[in-house]
Design a protein around this motif. Structure first.
Motif, short mmCIF file in Angstrom:
data_model
loop_
_atom_site.label_atom_id
_atom_site.label_comp_id
_atom_site.label_asym_id
_atom_site.label_seq_id
_atom_site.Cartn_x
_atom_site.Cartn_y
_atom_site.Cartn_z
N TYR A 14 0.84 -1.21 0.00
CA TYR A 14 0.00 0.00 0.00
C TYR A 14 0.87 1.27 0.00
O TYR A 14 0.64 2.20 -0.77
N LEU A 15 1.89 1.28 0.85
CA LEU A 15 2.75 2.47 0.92
C LEU A 15 3.51 2.69 -0.40
O LEU A 15 3.72 3.83 -0.81
N LYS A 16 3.88 1.60 -1.06
CA LYS A 16 4.56 1.74 -2.36
C LYS A 16 3.59 2.32 -3.39
O LYS A 16 3.95 3.15 -4.21
N ALA A 17 2.33 1.87 -3.32
CA ALA A 17 1.32 2.35 -4.28
C ALA A 17 1.06 3.84 -4.06
O ALA A 17 0.91 4.60 -5.01
N LEU A 18 1.05 4.27 -2.78
CA LEU A 18 0.85 5.70 -2.49
C LEU A 18 2.00 6.52 -3.06
O LEU A 18 1.78 7.56 -3.68
N ALA A 19 3.21 6.03 -2.85
CA ALA A 19 4.39 6.76 -3.36
C ALA A 19 4.35 6.80 -4.89
O ALA A 19 4.67 7.82 -5.51
N ALA A 20 3.96 5.69 -5.50
CA ALA A 20 3.89 5.63 -6.96
C ALA A 20 2.85 6.64 -7.48
O ALA A 20 3.11 7.40 -8.42
N HIS A 21 1.71 6.69 -6.81
CA HIS A 21 0.64 7.61 -7.20
C HIS A 21 1.13 9.06 -7.13
O HIS A 21 0.92 9.85 -8.04
N ASP A 22 1.82 9.38 -6.04
CA ASP A 22 2.30 10.74 -5.83
C ASP A 22 3.34 11.15 -6.88
O ASP A 22 3.53 12.33 -7.13
N ASN A 23 4.01 10.15 -7.45
CA ASN A 23 5.10 10.45 -8.39
C ASN A 23 4.78 10.06 -9.83
O ASN A 23 5.69 9.99 -10.67
N ASN A 24 3.48 9.78 -10.10
CA ASN A 24 3.07 9.38 -11.46
C ASN A 24 3.83 8.18 -12.00
O ASN A 24 4.15 8.13 -13.19
N VAL A 25 4.16 7.26 -11.12
CA VAL A 25 4.82 6.02 -11.57
C VAL A 25 3.72 4.96 -11.73
O VAL A 25 2.95 4.74 -10.80
N PRO A 26 3.62 4.32 -12.90
CA PRO A 26 2.58 3.29 -13.07
C PRO A 26 2.75 2.14 -12.07
O PRO A 26 3.88 1.66 -11.87
N PHE A 27 1.65 1.74 -11.47
CA PHE A 27 1.69 0.70 -10.44
C PHE A 27 0.80 -0.48 -10.89
O PHE A 27 -0.42 -0.37 -10.89
N TYR A 28 1.45 -1.55 -11.34
CA TYR A 28 0.70 -2.70 -11.87
C TYR A 28 0.70 -3.86 -10.88
O TYR A 28 1.65 -4.06 -10.13
N VAL A 29 -0.39 -4.63 -10.93
CA VAL A 29 -0.49 -5.84 -10.12
C VAL A 29 -0.68 -7.01 -11.09
O VAL A 29 -1.53 -6.95 -11.98
N ALA A 30 0.15 -8.05 -10.91
CA ALA A 30 0.08 -9.21 -11.81
C ALA A 30 -0.57 -10.37 -11.06
O ALA A 30 -0.21 -10.65 -9.91
N LEU A 31 -1.52 -11.03 -11.70
CA LEU A 31 -2.23 -12.11 -11.00
C LEU A 31 -2.87 -13.11 -11.95
O LEU A 31 -3.34 -12.74 -13.01
N PRO A 32 -2.88 -14.38 -11.54
CA PRO A 32 -3.70 -15.35 -12.27
C PRO A 32 -5.13 -15.26 -11.72
O PRO A 32 -5.34 -14.81 -10.58
N SER A 33 -6.11 -15.70 -12.51
CA SER A 33 -7.51 -15.56 -12.07
C SER A 33 -7.81 -16.34 -10.79
O SER A 33 -8.77 -16.03 -10.09
N SER A 34 -6.96 -17.31 -10.44
CA SER A 34 -7.17 -18.07 -9.20
C SER A 34 -7.02 -17.18 -7.97
O SER A 34 -7.36 -17.58 -6.85
N THR A 35 -6.52 -15.97 -8.14
CA THR A 35 -6.31 -15.06 -7.02
C THR A 35 -7.45 -14.04 -6.88
O THR A 35 -7.40 -13.17 -6.02
N ILE A 36 -8.45 -14.15 -7.77
CA ILE A 36 -9.56 -13.20 -7.66
C ILE A 36 -10.62 -13.75 -6.71
O ILE A 36 -11.04 -14.91 -6.83
N ASP A 37 -11.01 -12.94 -5.76
CA ASP A 37 -12.10 -13.30 -4.85
C ASP A 37 -13.37 -12.62 -5.37
O ASP A 37 -13.52 -11.40 -5.26
N TRP A 38 -14.26 -13.42 -5.93
CA TRP A 38 -15.48 -12.86 -6.53
C TRP A 38 -16.57 -12.65 -5.48
O TRP A 38 -17.63 -12.10 -5.77
N ASP A 39 -16.34 -13.14 -4.24
CA ASP A 39 -17.40 -13.10 -3.22
C ASP A 39 -17.31 -11.90 -2.30
O ASP A 39 -18.28 -11.17 -2.12
#
Ligand code: MRU
Length: 356
Positions: free
Chosen positions: A255-280
């Motif tokens: 979370y803190l890395k994402a905040l710093a990235a947002h403040d500095n216009n650095v793209p912040f990507y998350v990589a995941l297979p669909s097995s990591t999605i919680d649809w509930d």
């Protein structure tokens, strides 16, 4: 991926036992461990001999197959399934894998149950490997785009280990990096050390070294200044559970890395297979956040001059410590989700488009 030039996957079944790379010993010792019972699998997940959401899912699947091998009694299988799901609470992959195994085995009483269980566990592994490879192919486009503009080394920051050691092969966050490297795009990785267990330093840096990808370990608090200085072109991290609205639960500090990235216009990507999605779960506050033993903070492990692994206390012996293992990055800070099916916005609409 390679260790000392030899190709490995992180988990496999041979001669009635499940084999894993014991990640608690890395980077100082490379040891293969055998899991013979479902309890061995539960313990390996709890003490983090295996870790990373996709790999603990695969271990849970093989763990259930080991339970079938031990005692094909319905009550025993059910109890084992529950224990596997509860062995670490945050990654959704555990429940995903166990539910898939239970569904596959439902109503099968024949002599074939063990081979069906083993085949399904292997299928989960093969599928994860394919999905992670596709994540790499999809994420490569982002790295290529940055390189084409910059015409110089692409600096990527990652947190924890969402590398091949956290999956079956390729990794999630590292897969685009491996693909870029194979294509000849110069990349350099800023590796967050990732206290308290140092998965970045111990595992991510180790696996990047084995693939000869330039990388530099940084203390967890360094990413912010590097982003302010323009030394980070993008961040890519993994996830243990991504909600259908795009909120991302990952290793503490993400979370803190994402905040710093947002403040500095650095793209912040998350990589995941669909097995990591919680649809509930609809509200991030309902995600179970694992709290681990505070010993992991107060003690550190390393090798001494005799090459022996030693654990030492670094805190005042009377101090209390709190060890929350994960945090949630709200979707608004996530530039995009790199999945096996393509890249989507971190939003319900984005995810729905990819996963109908
Ligand atoms: O506690 P760990 O080491 O299991 O945490 C791992 C992570 O946070 C990873 O980023 C996540 O599981 C994704 S792995 C592809």
């Amino acid at each position: 991926m390679r260790i000392e030039g030899k190709e490995y996957r992180t988990i496999w079944f041979k001669n009635n036992v499940v084999k894993i790379i014991d990640q608690t010993k890395l980077p100082h010792q490379f040891a293969i461990k055998e899991l013979k019972t479902v309890n061995d699998a539960i313990n390996a997940i709890k003490v983090m001999e295996v870790r990373g959401a996709p790999l603990i899912g695969a271990t849970a699947a093989y763990g259930l197959a080991l339970a079938v091998q031990e005692n094909n009694d319905k009550e025993f299988i059910k109890k084992s399934a529950n224990q596997l799901i509860q062995s670490r609470p945050t990654a959704i992959n555990l429940k995903w894998a166990v539910d898939r195994m239970i569904k596959k085995l439902a109503g099968i009483n024949s002599d074939q149950i063990l081979s069906i269980a083993l085949n399904e566990a292997k299928e989960i592994c093969d599928e994860d490997e394919k999905f992670c490879e596709n994540i790499g192919i999809n994420g490569l486009k982002i790295i290529e785009e940055i390189y084409n503009k910059k015409k110089d080394t692409v600096n990527i920051l990652t947190h924890c280990n969402a590398g091949w050691l956290a999956t079956i092969n390729w990794g999630t966050a590292t897969s685009p990096i491996y693909h870029a490297h194979k294509k000849g795009i110069p990349v350099h990785v800023w590796v967050d050390e990732t206290r308290p267990r140092n998965q970045g330093a111990n595992l991510t840096s180790y696996e990047l070294n084995e693939e000869e990808i330039p990388n530099t370990i940084i203390a967890d608090n360094t990413g912010g200044i590097l982003m302010q200085r323009g030394e980070v072109d993008m961040c890519i991290v993994g996830t243990d559970r991504t909600l259908s609205n795009g909120d991302v639960c990952n290793k503490i500090g993400t979370y803190l890395k994402a905040l710093a990235a947002h403040d500095n216009n650095v793209p912040f990507y998350v990589a995941l297979p669909s097995s990591t999605i919680d649809w509930d779960i609809k509200d991030a506050k309902d995600i179970p956040i694992e709290e681990r033993n505070s010993d992991e903070l107060s003690h550190v492990e390393g090798i001494d001059d005799n090459n022996e692994i030693k654990k030492v206390l670094i805190y005042p012996s009377k101090s209390k410590a709190m060890n929350l293992a994960f945090d949630v990055t709200p979707a608004k800070y996530v530039t995009g989700l790199i999945t096996e099916k393509g890249i989507s916005d971190a939003s319900s609409e984005g995810l729905k488009k990819l996963f109908k």
